[in-house]
Design a protein around this motif. Structure first.
Motif, PDB file in Angstrom:
ATOM      1  N   LEU A   1      56.771  26.891  56.171  1.00 22.74           N
ATOM      2  CA  LEU A   1      57.466  27.632  55.114  1.00 22.74           C
ATOM      3  C   LEU A   1      56.644  27.658  53.834  1.00 22.74           C
ATOM      4  CD1 LEU A   1      61.145  26.405  55.660  1.00 22.74           C
ATOM      5  CD2 LEU A   1      60.174  28.638  56.252  1.00 22.74           C
ATOM      6  N   CYS A   2      55.985  26.526  53.536  1.00 23.12           N
ATOM      7  CA  CYS A   2      55.128  26.500  52.345  1.00 23.12           C
ATOM      8  C   CYS A   2      53.964  27.473  52.478  1.00 23.12           C
ATOM      9  CB  CYS A   2      54.615  25.082  52.100  1.00 23.12           C
ATOM     10  SG  CYS A   2      55.894  23.911  51.588  1.00 23.12           S
ATOM     11  N   LEU A   3      53.370  27.539  53.675  1.00 25.48           N
ATOM     12  CA  LEU A   3      52.259  28.468  53.897  1.00 25.48           C
ATOM     13  C   LEU A   3      52.730  29.911  53.768  1.00 25.48           C
ATOM     14  CD1 LEU A   3      49.274  28.756  54.685  1.00 25.48           C
ATOM     15  CD2 LEU A   3      49.998  28.811  57.072  1.00 25.48           C
ATOM     16  N   HIS A   4      53.898  30.239  54.344  1.00 24.04           N
ATOM     17  CA  HIS A   4      54.436  31.595  54.219  1.00 24.04           C
ATOM     18  C   HIS A   4      54.696  31.931  52.755  1.00 24.04           C
ATOM     19  CE1 HIS A   4      54.562  31.228  58.409  1.00 24.04           C
ATOM     20  NE2 HIS A   4      55.839  30.916  58.598  1.00 24.04           N
ATOM     21  N   ALA A   5      55.292  30.978  52.036  1.00 20.77           N
ATOM     22  CA  ALA A   5      55.582  31.230  50.621  1.00 20.77           C
ATOM     23  C   ALA A   5      54.300  31.448  49.828  1.00 20.77           C
ATOM     24  CB  ALA A   5      56.376  30.061  50.040  1.00 20.77           C
ATOM     25  N   LEU A   6      53.242  30.698  50.160  1.00 18.80           N
ATOM     26  CA  LEU A   6      51.975  30.857  49.457  1.00 18.80           C
ATOM     27  C   LEU A   6      51.379  32.232  49.700  1.00 18.80           C
ATOM     28  CD1 LEU A   6      49.683  29.581  47.805  1.00 18.80           C
ATOM     29  CD2 LEU A   6      48.704  28.726  49.952  1.00 18.80           C
ATOM     30  N   VAL A   7      51.388  32.707  50.947  1.00 21.68           N
ATOM     31  CA  VAL A   7      50.813  34.023  51.257  1.00 21.68           C
ATOM     32  C   VAL A   7      51.569  35.131  50.536  1.00 21.68           C
ATOM     33  CG1 VAL A   7      50.423  35.697  53.097  1.00 21.68           C
ATOM     34  CG2 VAL A   7      49.857  33.291  53.459  1.00 21.68           C
ATOM     35  N   PHE A   8      52.899  35.141  50.702  1.00 21.13           N
ATOM     36  CA  PHE A   8      53.677  36.221  50.083  1.00 21.13           C
ATOM     37  C   PHE A   8      53.643  36.121  48.555  1.00 21.13           C
ATOM     38  CE2 PHE A   8      55.827  36.135  54.320  1.00 21.13           C
ATOM     39  CZ  PHE A   8      55.483  37.423  54.694  1.00 21.13           C
ATOM     40  N   GLY A   9      53.587  34.884  48.030  1.00 23.40           N
ATOM     41  CA  GLY A   9      53.513  34.741  46.586  1.00 23.40           C
ATOM     42  C   GLY A   9      52.205  35.265  46.026  1.00 23.40           C
ATOM     43  N   LEU A  10      51.100  34.974  46.690  1.00 25.56           N
ATOM     44  CA  LEU A  10      49.804  35.473  46.224  1.00 25.56           C
ATOM     45  C   LEU A  10      49.715  36.993  46.349  1.00 25.56           C
ATOM     46  CD1 LEU A  10      47.410  32.737  47.702  1.00 25.56           C
ATOM     47  CD2 LEU A  10      48.087  33.065  45.310  1.00 25.56           C
ATOM     48  N   LEU A  11      50.279  37.544  47.421  1.00 25.17           N
ATOM     49  CA  LEU A  11      50.285  39.005  47.562  1.00 25.17           C
ATOM     50  C   LEU A  11      51.123  39.645  46.456  1.00 25.17           C
ATOM     51  CD1 LEU A  11      50.638  39.355  51.443  1.00 25.17           C
ATOM     52  CD2 LEU A  11      48.632  39.925  50.055  1.00 25.17           C
ATOM     53  N   ALA A  12      52.270  39.059  46.175  1.00 26.43           N
ATOM     54  CA  ALA A  12      53.099  39.597  45.095  1.00 26.43           C
ATOM     55  C   ALA A  12      52.397  39.490  43.752  1.00 26.43           C
ATOM     56  CB  ALA A  12      54.438  38.846  45.065  1.00 26.43           C
ATOM     57  N   LEU A  13      51.688  38.378  43.562  1.00 24.21           N
ATOM     58  CA  LEU A  13      50.955  38.217  42.308  1.00 24.21           C
ATOM     59  C   LEU A  13      49.851  39.262  42.172  1.00 24.21           C
ATOM     60  CD1 LEU A  13      50.490  36.550  39.735  1.00 24.21           C
ATOM     61  CD2 LEU A  13      49.012  35.035  41.096  1.00 24.21           C
ATOM     62  N   ALA A  14      49.112  39.519  43.263  1.00 24.83           N
ATOM     63  CA  ALA A  14      48.040  40.519  43.209  1.00 24.83           C
ATOM     64  C   ALA A  14      48.603  41.906  42.937  1.00 24.83           C
ATOM     65  CB  ALA A  14      47.261  40.509  44.518  1.00 24.83           C
ATOM     66  N   ALA A  15      49.702  42.260  43.614  1.00 26.08           N
ATOM     67  CA  ALA A  15      50.305  43.580  43.382  1.00 26.08           C
ATOM     68  C   ALA A  15      50.866  43.673  41.970  1.00 26.08           C
ATOM     69  CB  ALA A  15      51.402  43.831  44.416  1.00 26.08           C
ATOM     70  N   GLY A  16      51.506  42.594  41.504  1.00 28.81           N
ATOM     71  CA  GLY A  16      52.068  42.627  40.139  1.00 28.81           C
ATOM     72  C   GLY A  16      51.003  42.759  39.077  1.00 28.81           C
ATOM     73  N   ARG A  17      49.890  42.094  39.226  1.00 28.67           N
ATOM     74  CA  ARG A  17      48.810  42.203  38.254  1.00 28.67           C
ATOM     75  C   ARG A  17      48.238  43.606  38.233  1.00 28.67           C
ATOM     76  NH1 ARG A  17      44.735  37.568  36.954  1.00 28.67           N
ATOM     77  NH2 ARG A  17      43.556  39.509  36.718  1.00 28.67           N
ATOM     78  N   ALA A  18      48.110  44.215  39.416  1.00 27.98           N
ATOM     79  CA  ALA A  18      47.563  45.575  39.455  1.00 27.98           C
ATOM     80  C   ALA A  18      48.485  46.544  38.722  1.00 27.98           C
ATOM     81  CB  ALA A  18      47.367  46.012  40.906  1.00 27.98           C
ATOM     82  N   VAL A  19      49.793  46.354  38.849  1.00 28.26           N
ATOM     83  CA  VAL A  19      50.738  47.270  38.198  1.00 28.26           C
ATOM     84  C   VAL A  19      50.801  47.012  36.692  1.00 28.26           C
ATOM     85  CG1 VAL A  19      53.171  47.934  38.057  1.00 28.26           C
ATOM     86  CG2 VAL A  19      52.093  47.592  40.282  1.00 28.26           C
ATOM     87  N   THR A  20      50.917  45.748  36.321  1.00 26.09           N
ATOM     88  CA  THR A  20      51.052  45.432  34.890  1.00 26.09           C
ATOM     89  C   THR A  20      49.776  45.696  34.104  1.00 26.09           C
ATOM     90  OG1 THR A  20      50.472  43.134  35.364  1.00 26.09           O
ATOM     91  CG2 THR A  20      52.820  43.707  35.289  1.00 26.09           C
ATOM     92  N   ASP A  21      48.623  45.564  34.745  1.00 29.61           N
ATOM     93  CA  ASP A  21      47.358  45.817  34.059  1.00 29.61           C
ATOM     94  C   ASP A  21      46.944  47.279  34.120  1.00 29.61           C
ATOM     95  OD1 ASP A  21      47.318  43.140  33.560  1.00 29.61           O
ATOM     96  OD2 ASP A  21      45.779  42.647  35.064  1.00 29.61           O
ATOM     97  N   SER A  22      47.762  48.111  34.762  1.00 28.34           N
ATOM     98  CA  SER A  22      47.473  49.554  34.900  1.00 28.34           C
ATOM     99  C   SER A  22      46.077  49.773  35.481  1.00 28.34           C
ATOM    100  CB  SER A  22      47.600  50.263  33.550  1.00 28.34           C
ATOM    101  OG  SER A  22      48.912  50.114  33.034  1.00 28.34           O
TER     102      SER A  22
END
Length: 400
Positions: free
Chosen positions: A22-43
């Motif tokens: 569960l920790c590994l799954h959370a890490l993968v999805f969390g990092l993917l969400a972080l990468a997508a969020g940075r791309a959107v917020t940084d335009s």
């Protein structure tokens, strides 16, 4: 030409617990969400592509997690990891933040693939991460951290997984050892219980033979002498005859008890037959049985003592002597019976053999022989084999 059948691939060596998964799954999805969020917020110029690539990586990862074959088959796991690596490479092309996903990928590759292929996949993933970081530098200066970060991350992942595997194997060895000890303890308890039952049966047989049966035989002899000393018309003859009959019946009953208490090895034949079966069933060295002299019917205590001494001596040959050949000889002479157990093994120094279990059961064998008035001897020296001999004097009724 027929294809050579392949042996089934082994399952992964390190079964990860539910919490770690569960920790590994959370890490993968969390990092993917972080990468997508940075791309959107940084335009970012390619923010849509980054979000799409993150979504593809997440979908491929989720499909593999939900597919049972990935966890059972290294081949299916390799196919899934190849697809996941391709999706991650696409993310790495459009965003340098894809580099973060390399660390959980290391653990996935080491867990699902064989060790050799897992380390190779980690090396390829680290090189891809370094290449992606350098490509996004746009000709600018590249710090040493761009190279050291993925390499150190891969090294940490390899060391962590190898350490976990070593701990898991040690835990499994301890568990197997504990189970073996429990089983051995149960077998030892059963063997001690059986040995106690057999020892008590032998003791009762000796007591009945030496006391009750002998006493009844003496009573019968005395009644016969009294019967002969009286005149033919004496009124007491009838009562003496009845007493003799009762003594004879009770003597036969006592002997039946003795036979019933005899060890199982002696129930279906003579001592010689029991010794011959013992030699045939012995594991390890080739054991031969020899019979010398005219066999006689021995009292039960004699047969039990000789059989037990032969069993104990032969067990020592099998367990300690490392012998190629052994021989058991039963010799009947006019006034005695002798049992010899000889082997060509490593031998030992009888004078330095400790008492008890460490003395290979020699005190117990000596005690059995001396209880019946016999002589017990051991001849051996290091490298010269060993010879165990016991001589028992025959009782008068057996020597006739």
């Amino acid at each position: 030409m027929a294809a050579t059948p392949r042996s089934p691939a082994p399952r992964p060596l390190t079964p990860v617990s539910r919490v770690l998964r569960l920790c590994l799954h959370a890490l993968v999805f969390g990092l993917l969400a972080l990468a997508a969020g940075r791309a959107v917020t940084d335009s970012a110029p390619r923010a849509g592509w980054v979000v799409a690539a993150c979504a593809v990586v997440a979908a491929v990862y989720a499909a593999g997690v939900r597919t049972p074959a990935v966890h059972r088959s290294p081949r299916a796991a390799a196919v899934w990891l190849a697809g996941l690596g391709a999706a991650w490479t696409a993310l790495l092309v459009v965003s340098p933040d894809g580099l973060w996903i390399a660390f959980p990928l290391y653990f996935l590759e080491l867990h699902l693939l064989r060790l050799r292929w897992g380390i190779t996949a980690v090396a390829v993933t680290a090189c891809a991460a370094i290449g992606g970081f350098v490509a996004h530098a746009d000709g600018g200066a590249v710090s040493p951290g761009a190279f050291l970060g993925p390499l150190l991350g891969g090294a940490v992942a390899v060391a962590t997984v190898l350490g976990y595997q070593a701990l898991y194997r040690e835990s499994e060895r301890r568990r197997e050892l504990i189970e073996e000890l429990i089983a051995t303890r149960a077998e030892l308890a059963a063997a001690e219980r059986d040995a106690g039952i057999l020892a008590e049966r032998e003791r009762l047989a000796r007591e009945i033979h030496d006391t009750l049966a002998q006493g009844l035989s003496s009573i019968q002899l005395l009644l016969r002498a009294a019967e002969r000393s009286l005149p033919q018309d004496a009124p007491a003859l009838e009562h003496i005859g009845r007493a003799r009959g009762a003594a004879q019946e009770n003597l036969a009953e006592a002997r039946r008890f003795v036979r019933a208490l005899t060890p199982p090895d002696l129930e279906h034949g003579s001592l010689a037959a029991a010794l011959e079966r013992l030699c045939a069933a012995a594991p390890g060295p080739r054991v031969r049985f020899c019979l010398s002299g005219a066999p006689r019917v021995l009292p039960t205590p004699y047969e039990v003592a000789l059989l037990r001494i032969a069993q104990s001596a032969l067990a020592n040959v099998v367990r300690h002597a490392r012998a190629d050949r052994a021989e058991i000889t039963l010799t009947f002479m006019d006034a005695s019976v002798t049992l010899d157990v000889v082997d060509d093994g490593t031998g030992f120094d009888p004078s330095s053999a400790p008492s008890g279990e460490g003395g290979f059961g020699l005190p117990a064998m000596r005690s059995r022989a001396e209880t019946l008035g016999g002589l017990f001897t051991v001849e051996s020296s290091p490298g010269q084999g060993a010879a165990v001999a016991v001589t028992l004097p025959l009782p008068l009724e057996a020597s006739r």
